[in-house]
Design a protein around this motif. Structure first.
Motif, PDB file in Angstrom:
ATOM      1  N   ARG A 126       0.826  -1.202   0.000  1.00 39.52           N
ATOM      2  CA  ARG A 126       0.000   0.000   0.000  1.00 39.52           C
ATOM      3  C   ARG A 126       0.861   1.253   0.000  1.00 39.52           C
ATOM      4  O   ARG A 126       1.953   1.271   0.552  1.00 39.52           O
ATOM      5  CB  ARG A 126      -0.915   0.004   1.224  1.00 39.52           C
ATOM      6  CG  ARG A 126      -1.971  -1.096   1.200  1.00 39.52           C
ATOM      7  CD  ARG A 126      -2.795  -1.056   2.476  1.00 39.52           C
ATOM      8  NE  ARG A 126      -1.946  -1.312   3.661  1.00 39.52           N
ATOM      9  CZ  ARG A 126      -2.404  -1.252   4.905  1.00 39.52           C
ATOM     10  NH1 ARG A 126      -3.675  -0.920   5.132  1.00 39.52           N
ATOM     11  NH2 ARG A 126      -1.598  -1.493   5.921  1.00 39.52           N
ATOM     12  N   GLU A 127       0.304   2.294  -0.592  1.00 40.86           N
ATOM     13  CA  GLU A 127       0.993   3.583  -0.590  1.00 40.86           C
ATOM     14  C   GLU A 127       0.783   4.277   0.751  1.00 40.86           C
ATOM     15  O   GLU A 127      -0.328   4.335   1.275  1.00 40.86           O
ATOM     16  CB  GLU A 127       0.449   4.466  -1.727  1.00 40.86           C
ATOM     17  CG  GLU A 127       1.121   5.828  -1.811  1.00 40.86           C
ATOM     18  CD  GLU A 127       0.578   6.655  -2.954  1.00 40.86           C
ATOM     19  OE1 GLU A 127       0.850   7.867  -2.969  1.00 40.86           O
ATOM     20  OE2 GLU A 127      -0.142   6.094  -3.810  1.00 40.86           O
ATOM     21  N   GLU A 131       8.828  -1.130  -1.608  1.00 39.23           N
ATOM     22  CA  GLU A 131       7.893  -1.860  -0.746  1.00 39.23           C
ATOM     23  C   GLU A 131       7.769  -1.103   0.566  1.00 39.23           C
ATOM     24  O   GLU A 131       8.762  -0.903   1.269  1.00 39.23           O
ATOM     25  CB  GLU A 131       8.355  -3.289  -0.502  1.00 39.23           C
ATOM     26  CG  GLU A 131       7.349  -4.082   0.332  1.00 39.23           C
ATOM     27  CD  GLU A 131       7.758  -5.525   0.527  1.00 39.23           C
ATOM     28  OE1 GLU A 131       6.948  -6.309   1.053  1.00 39.23           O
ATOM     29  OE2 GLU A 131       8.907  -5.870   0.180  1.00 39.23           O
ATOM     30  N   MET A 132       6.550  -0.696   0.894  1.00 40.25           N
ATOM     31  CA  MET A 132       6.304   0.079   2.113  1.00 40.25           C
ATOM     32  C   MET A 132       5.515  -0.764   3.107  1.00 40.25           C
ATOM     33  O   MET A 132       4.409  -1.203   2.816  1.00 40.25           O
ATOM     34  CB  MET A 132       5.518   1.355   1.787  1.00 40.25           C
ATOM     35  CG  MET A 132       6.260   2.335   0.915  1.00 40.25           C
ATOM     36  SD  MET A 132       5.277   3.823   0.625  1.00 40.25           S
ATOM     37  CE  MET A 132       6.475   4.872  -0.194  1.00 40.25           C
ATOM     38  N   LEU A 152       9.015  -0.917   7.956  1.00 37.25           N
ATOM     39  CA  LEU A 152      10.196  -0.988   7.100  1.00 37.25           C
ATOM     40  C   LEU A 152       9.874  -0.514   5.680  1.00 37.25           C
ATOM     41  O   LEU A 152       8.830  -0.855   5.125  1.00 37.25           O
ATOM     42  CB  LEU A 152      10.728  -2.430   7.052  1.00 37.25           C
ATOM     43  CG  LEU A 152      12.062  -2.645   6.347  1.00 37.25           C
ATOM     44  CD1 LEU A 152      13.195  -2.003   7.147  1.00 37.25           C
ATOM     45  CD2 LEU A 152      12.335  -4.134   6.138  1.00 37.25           C
ATOM     46  N   VAL A 153      10.775   0.266   5.117  1.00 41.89           N
ATOM     47  CA  VAL A 153      10.693   0.678   3.708  1.00 41.89           C
ATOM     48  C   VAL A 153      11.890   0.081   2.979  1.00 41.89           C
ATOM     49  O   VAL A 153      13.039   0.232   3.413  1.00 41.89           O
ATOM     50  CB  VAL A 153      10.710   2.211   3.563  1.00 41.89           C
ATOM     51  CG1 VAL A 153      10.720   2.608   2.087  1.00 41.89           C
ATOM     52  CG2 VAL A 153       9.508   2.825   4.253  1.00 41.89           C
ATOM     53  N   THR A 155       2.963   7.685  10.120  1.00 47.22           N
ATOM     54  CA  THR A 155       2.560   7.196   8.806  1.00 47.22           C
ATOM     55  C   THR A 155       1.049   7.200   8.707  1.00 47.22           C
ATOM     56  O   THR A 155       0.308   7.176   9.693  1.00 47.22           O
ATOM     57  CB  THR A 155       3.083   5.758   8.606  1.00 47.22           C
ATOM     58  OG1 THR A 155       2.552   4.918   9.623  1.00 47.22           O
ATOM     59  CG2 THR A 155       4.598   5.745   8.651  1.00 47.22           C
ATOM     60  N   MET A 156       0.594   7.198   7.485  1.00 49.86           N
ATOM     61  CA  MET A 156      -0.839   7.161   7.224  1.00 49.86           C
ATOM     62  C   MET A 156      -1.076   6.514   5.872  1.00 49.86           C
ATOM     63  O   MET A 156      -0.272   6.647   4.947  1.00 49.86           O
ATOM     64  CB  MET A 156      -1.439   8.577   7.232  1.00 49.86           C
ATOM     65  CG  MET A 156      -0.883   9.483   6.157  1.00 49.86           C
ATOM     66  SD  MET A 156      -1.453  11.179   6.307  1.00 49.86           S
ATOM     67  CE  MET A 156      -0.426  11.708   7.660  1.00 49.86           C
ATOM     68  N   ASP A 157      -2.160   5.800   5.730  1.00 43.50           N
ATOM     69  CA  ASP A 157      -2.536   5.236   4.447  1.00 43.50           C
ATOM     70  C   ASP A 157      -3.049   6.339   3.552  1.00 43.50           C
ATOM     71  O   ASP A 157      -3.725   7.259   3.983  1.00 43.50           O
ATOM     72  CB  ASP A 157      -3.624   4.152   4.607  1.00 43.50           C
ATOM     73  CG  ASP A 157      -3.079   2.925   5.321  1.00 43.50           C
ATOM     74  OD1 ASP A 157      -1.832   2.781   5.306  1.00 43.50           O
ATOM     75  OD2 ASP A 157      -3.856   2.144   5.860  1.00 43.50           O
ATOM     76  N   VAL A 158      -2.737   6.215   2.246  1.00 41.78           N
ATOM     77  CA  VAL A 158      -3.257   7.178   1.267  1.00 41.78           C
ATOM     78  C   VAL A 158      -4.560   6.650   0.721  1.00 41.78           C
ATOM     79  O   VAL A 158      -4.628   5.551   0.166  1.00 41.78           O
ATOM     80  CB  VAL A 158      -2.240   7.373   0.122  1.00 41.78           C
ATOM     81  CG1 VAL A 158      -2.792   8.276  -0.926  1.00 41.78           C
ATOM     82  CG2 VAL A 158      -0.944   7.924   0.694  1.00 41.78           C
ATOM     83  N   GLN A 159      -5.605   7.409   0.948  1.00 48.02           N
ATOM     84  CA  GLN A 159      -6.932   6.949   0.512  1.00 48.02           C
ATOM     85  C   GLN A 159      -7.103   7.159  -0.997  1.00 48.02           C
ATOM     86  O   GLN A 159      -6.598   8.103  -1.537  1.00 48.02           O
ATOM     87  CB  GLN A 159      -8.002   7.752   1.269  1.00 48.02           C
ATOM     88  CG  GLN A 159      -7.893   7.582   2.776  1.00 48.02           C
ATOM     89  CD  GLN A 159      -8.084   6.169   3.238  1.00 48.02           C
ATOM     90  OE1 GLN A 159      -8.856   5.426   2.641  1.00 48.02           O
ATOM     91  NE2 GLN A 159      -7.406   5.780   4.309  1.00 48.02           N
TER      92      GLN A 159
END
Length: 384
Positions: free
Chosen positions: A275-276, A312-313, A317-318, A380-384
């Motif tokens: 996921r981004e 890969e996020m 870990l990135v 961090t946050m998920d991009v909707q």
């Protein structure tokens, strides 16, 4: 105290030698610059003479054509004209033919001189640029010898470590300024100067060579302006991609790689796994700069036909992988003057990450970096 006095004596001698070297390089640069200005002025005069010579040749060609027609008429109806008229027609035709040949020869000499001056100007420009670079490097040394280094001499015991420490800080600033100045000078500024010169010739080309030739010149001008605009946008983008703050890492990275593929002609494939997400600004900037540096190294030094970039996020870990099919290199072999890999490692170390480089001559290069996401600072946050 004796060691301090010895160091001061050494520094004084070094300053004297560096000062003399700077003056000599400055004189070389000034002499080249004076010759450059003189040749530039002569080139402008020659260009004007070439235009005038073309006009004179066209007028002489017209008179020569009339004289030849007159001679043909006299020769055809020889009996109708006196000997004086026949001789006059022949002499005029011959005189114009000779004048035309002389004009063509003079025009060729002017063009040869123009081409010689243009080549000389190019070499002088390189000499001036090299002189400026050397003076900048000498200024770095002078700043190092006379600046804050004396205040930290009691902390740094080893003189070699002191030199590397001071020079690295100052030279990093000088290199960034010089790089930006050179990119603007060699790119948009040079293109705009050429546009000005070419635009002055469009009207003359229209008068002497016709509309079609003028349209070709205008098309060339349009292409030069378009290329300059692209170069300005690239410089701005390299300084700080504005989309990084607004859209995030992945959209900015995707756009950069598409532009790099279009600009270089090298196939660049980008793939994101998972996921981004959004991360702190300093982390996104560091990751973007790392991948940018790795891709630029592959473009400039690897002679690669294809570059692959994978991201890969995860929550903790990135991971980023950059792979090319270029000529590769020996990571253990250090090349003087190349700091790209060192810069990438420093960026990753600042984020407590790890980097691995797998490369061999003739087998391409694979670079993998892993950066931990610290939960107390990640945000961090998920991009909707």
């Amino acid at each position: 105290m004796s060691s301090v006095r010895s160091i001061e004596a050494i520094l004084e001698k070094m300053m004297e030698m560096v000062g003399r070297s700077k003056e000599e390089i400055f004189e070389i640069g000034e002499e080249s610059r004076n010759e450059y200005d003189t040749l530039k002025s002569e080139l402008s005069e020659i260009q004007e003479k070439v235009v005038l010579m073309i006009e004179q040749s066209e007028r002489t060609e017209l008179h020569s054509r009339f004289a030849r027609n007159r001679l043909a008429e006299v020769s055809k109806h020889f009996s109708k004209y006196s000997d004086e008229e026949v001789r006059e027609a022949y002499e005029k035709a011959n005189d114009y033919q000779v004048k035309l040949a002389l004009l063509h020869q003079e025009e060729k000499q002017l063009r040869d001189r123009r081409d010689h001056i243009e080549r000389r100007l190019m070499k002088l420009g390189e000499t001036m640029e090299r002189a400026d670079q050397l003076i900048n490097q000498i200024n770095v040394v002078i700043n190092y010898l006379t600046g804050d280094l004396q205040q930290v001499s009691h902390i740094v015991a080893n003189a070699e470590e002191m030199q590397q420490f001071g020079l690295k800080i100052i030279q990093a600033q000088e290199e960034e300024r010089k790089k930006l100045s050179r990119e603007i000078h060699d790119g948009p500024a040079q293109t705009m100067a050429n546009v000005m010169l070419r635009s002055e010739l469009v009207e003359k080309v229209l008068d002497h060579d016709g509309v079609d030739k003028a349209r070709e010149e205008i098309r060339d001008l349009r292409k030069m302006v378009k290329d300059s605009l692209s170069e300005v946008r690239r410089i701005i983008y390299d300084l700080r991609p504005m989309t990084l703050d607004d859209l995030g890492l992945l959209p900015t990275l995707s756009k950069y790689l598409r532009n790099a593929e279009e600009r270089t002609g090298i196939s660049i494939r980008f793939k994101n796994l998972g996921r981004e997400r959004r991360f702190p600004t300093h982390m996104e900037v560091a990751i973007f700069r790392f991948i940018q540096e790795a891709v630029q190294n592959a473009v400039k030094h690897a002679d690669a036909a294809e570059i692959q970039v994978k991201m890969e996020m995860k929550d903790d870990l990135v991971t980023a992988v950059i792979k090319d099919d270029g000529k590769g290199f020996d990571p253990a072999q250090k090349k003087e003057g190349r700091f790209g890999l060192v810069g990438m490692k420093e960026r990753i170390n600042m984020l407590d990450g790890s980097i691995s480089i797998d490369s061999k001559p003739g087998r391409g290069t694979l670079i993998m970096v892993q950066i931990p996401v610290k939960m107390n600072t990640a945000e961090t946050m998920d991009v909707q």
